[in-house]
Scaffold this active site. Sequence first.
Site, PDB file in Angstrom:
ATOM      1  N   THR A  11      17.712  35.484   7.292  1.00 28.81           N
ATOM      2  CA  THR A  11      18.650  34.544   7.930  1.00 28.81           C
ATOM      3  C   THR A  11      18.142  33.118   7.760  1.00 28.81           C
ATOM      4  O   THR A  11      18.904  32.198   7.440  1.00 28.81           O
ATOM      5  CB  THR A  11      18.817  34.899   9.429  1.00 28.81           C
ATOM      6  OG1 THR A  11      19.287  36.244   9.520  1.00 28.81           O
ATOM      7  CG2 THR A  11      19.795  33.971  10.114  1.00 28.81           C
ATOM      8  N   ASN A  13      24.958  45.509   2.833  1.00 26.52           N
ATOM      9  CA  ASN A  13      24.233  46.193   3.906  1.00 26.52           C
ATOM     10  C   ASN A  13      25.036  47.320   4.541  1.00 26.52           C
ATOM     11  O   ASN A  13      24.483  48.284   5.044  1.00 26.52           O
ATOM     12  CB  ASN A  13      23.805  45.187   4.982  1.00 26.52           C
ATOM     13  CG  ASN A  13      24.904  44.228   5.362  1.00 26.52           C
ATOM     14  OD1 ASN A  13      25.445  43.513   4.518  1.00 26.52           O
ATOM     15  ND2 ASN A  13      25.263  44.217   6.629  1.00 26.52           N
ATOM     16  N   GLN A  16      18.830  43.730   1.083  1.00 23.91           N
ATOM     17  CA  GLN A  16      18.940  45.192   1.143  1.00 23.91           C
ATOM     18  C   GLN A  16      18.493  45.888  -0.129  1.00 23.91           C
ATOM     19  O   GLN A  16      18.310  47.102  -0.135  1.00 23.91           O
ATOM     20  CB  GLN A  16      20.389  45.602   1.455  1.00 23.91           C
ATOM     21  CG  GLN A  16      20.837  45.269   2.871  1.00 23.91           C
ATOM     22  CD  GLN A  16      20.150  46.115   3.945  1.00 23.91           C
ATOM     23  OE1 GLN A  16      19.475  47.113   3.654  1.00 23.91           O
ATOM     24  NE2 GLN A  16      20.312  45.719   5.198  1.00 23.91           N
ATOM     25  N   ALA A  41      10.929  41.421   5.177  1.00 23.52           N
ATOM     26  CA  ALA A  41       9.942  42.507   5.274  1.00 23.52           C
ATOM     27  C   ALA A  41      10.441  43.717   6.061  1.00 23.52           C
ATOM     28  O   ALA A  41      10.117  44.853   5.725  1.00 23.52           O
ATOM     29  CB  ALA A  41       8.652  41.981   5.916  1.00 23.52           C
ATOM     30  N   CYS A  83      24.167  43.520  13.074  1.00 25.83           N
ATOM     31  CA  CYS A  83      24.163  42.171  13.635  1.00 25.83           C
ATOM     32  C   CYS A  83      25.458  41.845  14.369  1.00 25.83           C
ATOM     33  O   CYS A  83      25.502  40.904  15.138  1.00 25.83           O
ATOM     34  CB  CYS A  83      23.909  41.146  12.535  1.00 25.83           C
ATOM     35  SG  CYS A  83      22.422  41.501  11.623  1.00 25.83           S
TER      36      CYS A  83
HETATM   37  N1  PLP Z   1      21.341  39.738   4.576  1.00 25.75           N
HETATM   38  C1  PLP Z   1      21.557  41.059   4.589  1.00 25.75           C
HETATM   39  C2  PLP Z   1      22.302  41.694   3.467  1.00 25.75           C
HETATM   40  C3  PLP Z   1      21.077  41.830   5.646  1.00 25.75           C
HETATM   41  O1  PLP Z   1      21.291  43.151   5.658  1.00 25.75           O
HETATM   42  C4  PLP Z   1      20.374  41.196   6.708  1.00 25.75           C
HETATM   43  C5  PLP Z   1      19.909  41.973   7.881  1.00 25.75           C
HETATM   44  O2  PLP Z   1      20.626  42.764   8.428  1.00 25.75           O
HETATM   45  C6  PLP Z   1      20.170  39.806   6.643  1.00 25.75           C
HETATM   46  C7  PLP Z   1      20.668  39.120   5.561  1.00 25.75           C
HETATM   47  C8  PLP Z   1      19.393  39.090   7.695  1.00 25.75           C
HETATM   48  O3  PLP Z   1      18.042  39.364   7.526  1.00 25.75           O
HETATM   49  P1  PLP Z   1      16.919  39.017   8.628  1.00 25.75           P
HETATM   50  O4  PLP Z   1      17.005  40.102   9.644  1.00 25.75           O
HETATM   51  O5  PLP Z   1      15.637  39.041   7.855  1.00 25.75           O
HETATM   52  O6  PLP Z   1      17.227  37.669   9.161  1.00 25.75           O
END
Ligand code: PLP
Length: 392
Positions: free
Chosen positions: A74, A153, A181, A202, A327
């Site tokens: 993110t 995802n 992913q 990670a 999310c």
């Molecule tokens: N992008 C994708 C495709 C994801 O699946 C996710 C997490 O669910 C994110 C971004 C966000 O990642 P992070 O949890 O490292 O902020």
Amino acid sequence: MDRLIYLDNNATTPLDPRVLEAMMPYLTTQFANASSVTHRAGRAAAAAVEKARGQVASLIGATEKEITFTSGSTEAINMVLKGVFERYQTKGRHFITCQTEHKAVLDTFAYLEKQGAEVTYLPVSGSGALDLALLEASIRPDTVLVALMHANNETGVLHPVRDIGKITMRRDVLFFCDATQSVGKVPVNVTEIGVDLLCLSAHKLYGPKGVGALYIRRRNKRIQTGVLLHGGGQENKLRAGTLNVPGIVGLGEAASIAQKEMDTESLRLATLRDKLESGLTRLPATVVNGLGSPRLPNVSNIAFRHLKADQLMVGVPDIALSSGSACVSGTRDPSHVLKAMGLSDADAHASVRFSLGRFTTDEDIRTCICEVTETVNSLRASSPIWQLHNNE
Ligand code: PLP
């Protein structure tokens, strides 16, 4: 069933015990600040960070200099999109992305639109595939960057990143790929893809939460992402702040394990995933979303028509599953990914994501097929909607 069958690995993966072991010294005795290079302990921490940078670079075919550690995807997405918007105003304010991107991308673009950016949201086919001719036709003289994910995802659908890279290179626009992913599950090589910026996290590859990496191409191109955090000048002055040494070491170890085990593990997972799909699609009115497209080996998104995914998940309390993206779970909106693929609200609400992982066993899959089949049958037996459709 006396243990939780964890099939929500796309939301987050458990920490691999080997990763924890690599991290432990940096959580206990080796606690020094990696910027304190005036003493031996600080230099050891800095060396551990650089080793991890090499491990991450090696996994994605980058050089160490091209890796910036972040707190996760993110953060990297925000840094890239906002930074590029700010720095490339003289070229233009037009961006291209896709309707099925993660909310971290879509919400950042929604913010940037309020700041004057213009964003084209490409549609997808019924199986989640992009139209590359439409992508190319959407590039304009003022297009700055194309942001397209590698693996979705929710469905695991893979975008043809090499073909996208060829187009963006030929048309001289930046290509940012959210590979959160896919990294660690399928081969990702930044040079072969021809990508300019790429993020990974990670906790999606058996590492700790709160750490990730951003690849910024440094070969043949000078890319300006702007500075995310001002301060002590860490991470090549792009992201200041005391480095999360245990997290970074964990990410490095996770990357190294994934690199070694990817080939055999992806075959094992694809076999289990196929078994799950053939078991569950024996149920009537049950379809795999994204089936016609290349997909990650570990994910299956299945619509059990005429029932509610939430009810199904309540009915199998010992299996961890998800509907829509983790999310946004808790909201009542149907998945924006499945809607973009043309599913009705009812079918989107009837869809469940099964995401397998390194610790998923054959027995887990057998149990899952039995439990889910039993629950779907009993929910449908007491559902007036199902009776109506069955009597048609
Ligand atoms: N992008 C994708 C495709 C994801 O699946 C996710 C997490 O669910 C994110 C971004 C966000 O990642 P992070 O949890 O490292 O902020």
